[in-house]
Write a protein that holds these residues in place. Structure first.
Motif, PDB file in Angstrom:
ATOM      1  N   SER A   1       0.890  -0.988  -0.396  1.00  0.00           N
ATOM      2  CA  SER A   1      -0.264  -0.126   0.424  1.00  0.00           C
ATOM      3  C   SER A   1       0.876   1.269  -0.009  1.00  0.00           C
ATOM      4  O   SER A   1       1.605   1.929   0.388  1.00  0.00           O
ATOM      5  N   GLU A   2       0.887   1.978  -1.367  1.00  0.00           N
ATOM      6  CA  GLU A   2       1.350   3.353  -2.065  1.00  0.00           C
ATOM      7  C   GLU A   2       0.154   4.128  -0.741  1.00  0.00           C
ATOM      8  O   GLU A   2      -0.728   4.681  -0.721  1.00  0.00           O
ATOM      9  N   ARG A   3       0.700   5.785   0.246  1.00  0.00           N
ATOM     10  CA  ARG A   3       0.461   6.917   0.727  1.00  0.00           C
ATOM     11  C   ARG A   3       1.621   7.838   0.312  1.00  0.00           C
ATOM     12  O   ARG A   3       2.234   7.180  -0.406  1.00  0.00           O
ATOM     13  N   ASP A   4       0.692   8.728   0.466  1.00  0.00           N
ATOM     14  CA  ASP A   4       1.941  10.159  -0.003  1.00  0.00           C
ATOM     15  C   ASP A   4       2.808  10.084   1.331  1.00  0.00           C
ATOM     16  O   ASP A   4       3.786  10.678   0.544  1.00  0.00           O
ATOM     17  N   ASP A   5       2.901   9.895   1.869  1.00  0.00           N
ATOM     18  CA  ASP A   5       4.156   9.691   3.326  1.00  0.00           C
ATOM     19  C   ASP A   5       4.939   8.681   3.293  1.00  0.00           C
ATOM     20  O   ASP A   5       5.854   9.249   4.510  1.00  0.00           O
TER      21      ASP A   5
ATOM     22  N   ARG B   1       2.238  -5.698   3.911  1.00  0.00           N
ATOM     23  CA  ARG B   1       0.887  -6.504   4.969  1.00  0.00           C
ATOM     24  C   ARG B   1       1.687  -8.379   4.904  1.00  0.00           C
ATOM     25  O   ARG B   1       1.896  -8.335   3.145  1.00  0.00           O
ATOM     26  N   PHE B   2       2.083  -9.335   5.217  1.00  0.00           N
ATOM     27  CA  PHE B   2       2.812 -10.430   5.135  1.00  0.00           C
ATOM     28  C   PHE B   2       1.334 -11.366   4.913  1.00  0.00           C
ATOM     29  O   PHE B   2       0.418 -11.067   6.359  1.00  0.00           O
TER      30      PHE B   2
ATOM     31  N   ALA C   1       4.665  -3.936   8.056  1.00  0.00           N
ATOM     32  CA  ALA C   1       6.068  -3.028   7.475  1.00  0.00           C
ATOM     33  C   ALA C   1       5.534  -2.358   7.187  1.00  0.00           C
ATOM     34  O   ALA C   1       4.511  -1.972   6.979  1.00  0.00           O
ATOM     35  N   HIS C   2       6.406  -0.788   7.568  1.00  0.00           N
ATOM     36  CA  HIS C   2       6.102   0.523   7.647  1.00  0.00           C
ATOM     37  C   HIS C   2       6.980   0.907   7.167  1.00  0.00           C
ATOM     38  O   HIS C   2       8.022   1.441   7.969  1.00  0.00           O
ATOM     39  N   GLY C   3       7.104   2.172   6.104  1.00  0.00           N
ATOM     40  CA  GLY C   3       8.732   2.778   5.900  1.00  0.00           C
ATOM     41  C   GLY C   3       8.862   4.071   4.865  1.00  0.00           C
ATOM     42  O   GLY C   3       7.443   4.077   4.744  1.00  0.00           O
ATOM     43  N   ASP C   4       9.582   4.384   4.392  1.00  0.00           N
ATOM     44  CA  ASP C   4       9.720   5.218   3.336  1.00  0.00           C
ATOM     45  C   ASP C   4      10.184   5.085   1.622  1.00  0.00           C
ATOM     46  O   ASP C   4       9.831   6.012   1.027  1.00  0.00           O
ATOM     47  N   LEU C   5      10.846   4.020   1.899  1.00  0.00           N
ATOM     48  CA  LEU C   5      10.854   3.592   0.643  1.00  0.00           C
ATOM     49  C   LEU C   5      10.546   1.808   0.645  1.00  0.00           C
ATOM     50  O   LEU C   5      11.075   1.343   1.513  1.00  0.00           O
ATOM     51  N   LEU C   6      10.540   1.209  -0.314  1.00  0.00           N
ATOM     52  CA  LEU C   6      10.484  -0.115  -1.289  1.00  0.00           C
ATOM     53  C   LEU C   6      11.335  -0.567  -1.890  1.00  0.00           C
ATOM     54  O   LEU C   6      11.061  -0.304  -3.067  1.00  0.00           O
TER      55      LEU C   6
ATOM     56  N   TYR D   1       3.882  -6.771  -8.923  1.00  0.00           N
ATOM     57  CA  TYR D   1       2.876  -5.529  -7.991  1.00  0.00           C
ATOM     58  C   TYR D   1       3.172  -3.973  -9.428  1.00  0.00           C
ATOM     59  O   TYR D   1       2.125  -3.401  -9.691  1.00  0.00           O
ATOM     60  N   ILE D   2       4.743  -3.727  -9.834  1.00  0.00           N
ATOM     61  CA  ILE D   2       4.531  -3.185 -11.012  1.00  0.00           C
ATOM     62  C   ILE D   2       4.833  -3.017 -12.187  1.00  0.00           C
ATOM     63  O   ILE D   2       3.607  -2.691 -12.770  1.00  0.00           O
ATOM     64  N   GLN D   3       4.489  -4.687 -12.173  1.00  0.00           N
ATOM     65  CA  GLN D   3       4.756  -4.700 -13.922  1.00  0.00           C
ATOM     66  C   GLN D   3       3.469  -5.859 -14.298  1.00  0.00           C
ATOM     67  O   GLN D   3       3.067  -5.690 -15.282  1.00  0.00           O
TER      68      GLN D   3
END
Length: 389
Positions: free
Chosen positions: A132-136, A141-142, A148-153, A166-168
C-alpha cells in the motif's frame, strides 16, 4: 540524505542483503523481510566478478571475499575431447581493475554478507500479500498478519518477485529449454589448481568445474531439454553421466563422486528485459529487476552493482523518490545489455548442430586477443568514475 530514511527490503538473497549493508552504511534504517522460513542457502556456487567488488569498494565496503572463496587464477574453455579452445584473460582484466574475481559457494557469500549486518533487522517467514502506497510512506502486509511501514520499498525478491508483479503485472518467465545441474563436492585433481575455472563445451551440453577453496569444487552441467521435462527432472548422478559419455574422465569422476542427493536441478530461464523497475516509493533490484541466464556469471555481480548505485544516488539526491528514479536511469542500460548478452551467449554455448558447434569453437579460438578482452571488459569493468561524476 537530509534525514534518516526507513527502507523496507523484500528478499534476503544476495541483492537484498547487499542493499541492506549499503543502505545502513549511508545512514538509513533498514528492515529486511524474507519469505523463506530460514536463511539457509542451496548447495551451489557462483562468481562475484571484479566489477561487483569494484562497485562495493566505490562506496567504502570490502567483503574480503578472498577469505571466503577462490580468486580466479586460470579460466579456460575446452571441448568435450579435452582439447583447449582458449584461455580467457579474466584474471588479467580483473587484476587491471585492481580487484579479484572470486568463485565462492552461496553459503560462504551469505556468511560474508551477514558479517556486515545486525541480523536482528532480518525477518524470515514473511510472505508479502499486499503493498500500500501513501503520500507520506509505504506499507507492506504479510501472510501471517505482520505489517511493515517505511519511506521506501526495495523489491529484491528474485525472479518470481511479488514486488515486480505489483509494478509490471504478472508475466510469465522466459524458458531457455535446457536443464542445469548444480553441485558442490570435495574433489582433488591435478588439473584443478587454486583459482581454477574450466568449462567444457559439447553439442547441446556443457559442464564447468570451479575451485571455490578449501578443497571444494563447484560444478555445473547443462543439457538441452524441453522446459517441461527439465522442470520435472528426477534423475540421479548415473542419469546425468549418460549425457557426458565419452567426455574427459575428470567429468565422469566428479559427477559420480557427488552424491545424487547433493545435486540440484533447475530449468534454465530468465525474463524478457523490462525497463519498468519502479514507481513512486518503490524500485527493484537484482533478479527481481533483471533476471538473466548464467553464461556471463554476472547474476550476483549485477545485484551487488545495483546496491552500490543505490548508495551513491542516495548520497547525491536530497529527494528519495528522485533518487530511485536516478538509480533506475543509471542501471537500466547496463542491465539490459548484460541480460541480452547472457541470452545470446547462452544460445551460442548450447548450440547442438555439429557444424555450428565447430564454428563456435573456432571463432573463440581465433578471435584476436584485443577483441576478446574488449568483449569481456564490457561486463568486468564497473564505471566508478562515471558514477561519481
Amino acid at each position: 540524505m537530509n534525514r534518516q530514511l526507513k527502507v523496507i527490503v523484500i528478499g534476503a538473497g544476495i541483492g537484498g542483503l547487499t542493499a541492506a549493508i549499503v543502505l545502513r552504511r549511508i545512514g538509513c534504517v533498514v528492515e529486511v523481510y524474507e519469505q523463506a522460513p530460514t536463511l539457509r542457502t542451496a548447495g551451489s556456487g557462483l562468481s562475484v566478478m571484479s566489477n561487483a567488488v569494484a562497485a562495493l569498494s566505490s562506496i567504502g565496503i570490502n567483503l574480503k571475499l578472498e577469505r571466503f572463496g577462490a580468486p580466479i587464477k586460470c579460466f579456460e574453455i575446452r571441448n568435450n575431447r579435452d582439447r583447449l579452445i582458449r584461455k580467457l584473460p579474466i584474471p588479467e582484466i580483473s587484476s587491471s581493475n585492481g580487484f579479484d574475481s572470486v568463485c565462492i559457494s552461496r553459503k560462504a557469500l551469505q556468511e560474508a554478507l551477514l558479517q556486515q549486518l545486525d541480523q536482528n533487522i532480518i525477518h524470515v517467514g514473511a510472505k508479502v500479500t499486499e503493498i500500500s502506497e501513501r503520500d507520506d510512506g509505504i506499507s507492506v502486509r504479510f501472510a501471517d498478519g505482520r505489517e511493515a511501514h517505511g519511506d521506501l520499498l526495495i523489491g529484491a525478491d528474485g525472479i518470481y518477485s511479488f514486488v515486480r508483479d505489483y509494478i509490471q503485472g504478472n508475466k510469465p518467465v522466459r524458458p531457455a529449454d535446457y536443464i542445469c545441474w548444480l553441485a558442490i563436492t570435495r574433489y582433488q585433481h591435478p588439473q584443478i589448481t587454486p583459482g581454477y575455472v574450466g568449462h567444457y563445451w559439447g553439442a547441446g551440453k556443457r559442464i564447468g568445474l570451479i575451485d571455490i577453496d578449501g578443497g571444494e569444487v563447484y560444478w555445473w552441467g547443462t543439457a538441452n531439454m524441453h522446459t517441461e521435462q527439465a522442470s520435472k527432472w528426477q534423475g540421479n548422478n548415473q542419469d546425468i553421466l549418460t549425457y557426458y559419455e565419452g567426455w574427459p574422465s575428470i567429468v565422469s569422476d566428479i559427477i559420480l563422486q557427488t552424491p545424487s542427493e547433493n545435486i540440484i536441478s533447475v530449468s534454465a530461464q530468465d525474463r524478457p528485459f523490462s525497463p519498468l523497475w519502479g514507481k513512486g516509493r518503490i524500485t527493484l533490484l537484482g533478479d527481481a529487476a533483471h533476471p538473466m541466464l548464467t553464461s556471463l556469471g554476472q547474476g550476483a555481480g549485477m545485484a551487488i552493482e545495483d546496491a552500490a548505485v543505490l548508495g551513491h544516488v542516495f548520497r547525491q539526491q536530497s529527494d528519495p523518490i528522485s533518487a530511485l528514479r536516478q538509480y533506475e536511469r543509471i542501471r537500466i542500460p547496463r542491465a539490459e545489455m548484460l541480460v541480452n548478452t547472457s541470452r545470446m551467449l547462452s544460445e551460442t554455448e548450447q548450440e547442438d548442430r555439429m557444424f555450428h558447434c565447430l564454428k563456435r569453437d573456432l571463432s573463440l579460438r581465433f578471435v584476436p586477443t584485443k577483441n576478446l578482452k574488449k568483449s569481456l571488459e564490457n561486463s568486468l569493468n564497473f564505471p566508478v568514475e562515471d558514477l561519481r561524476a
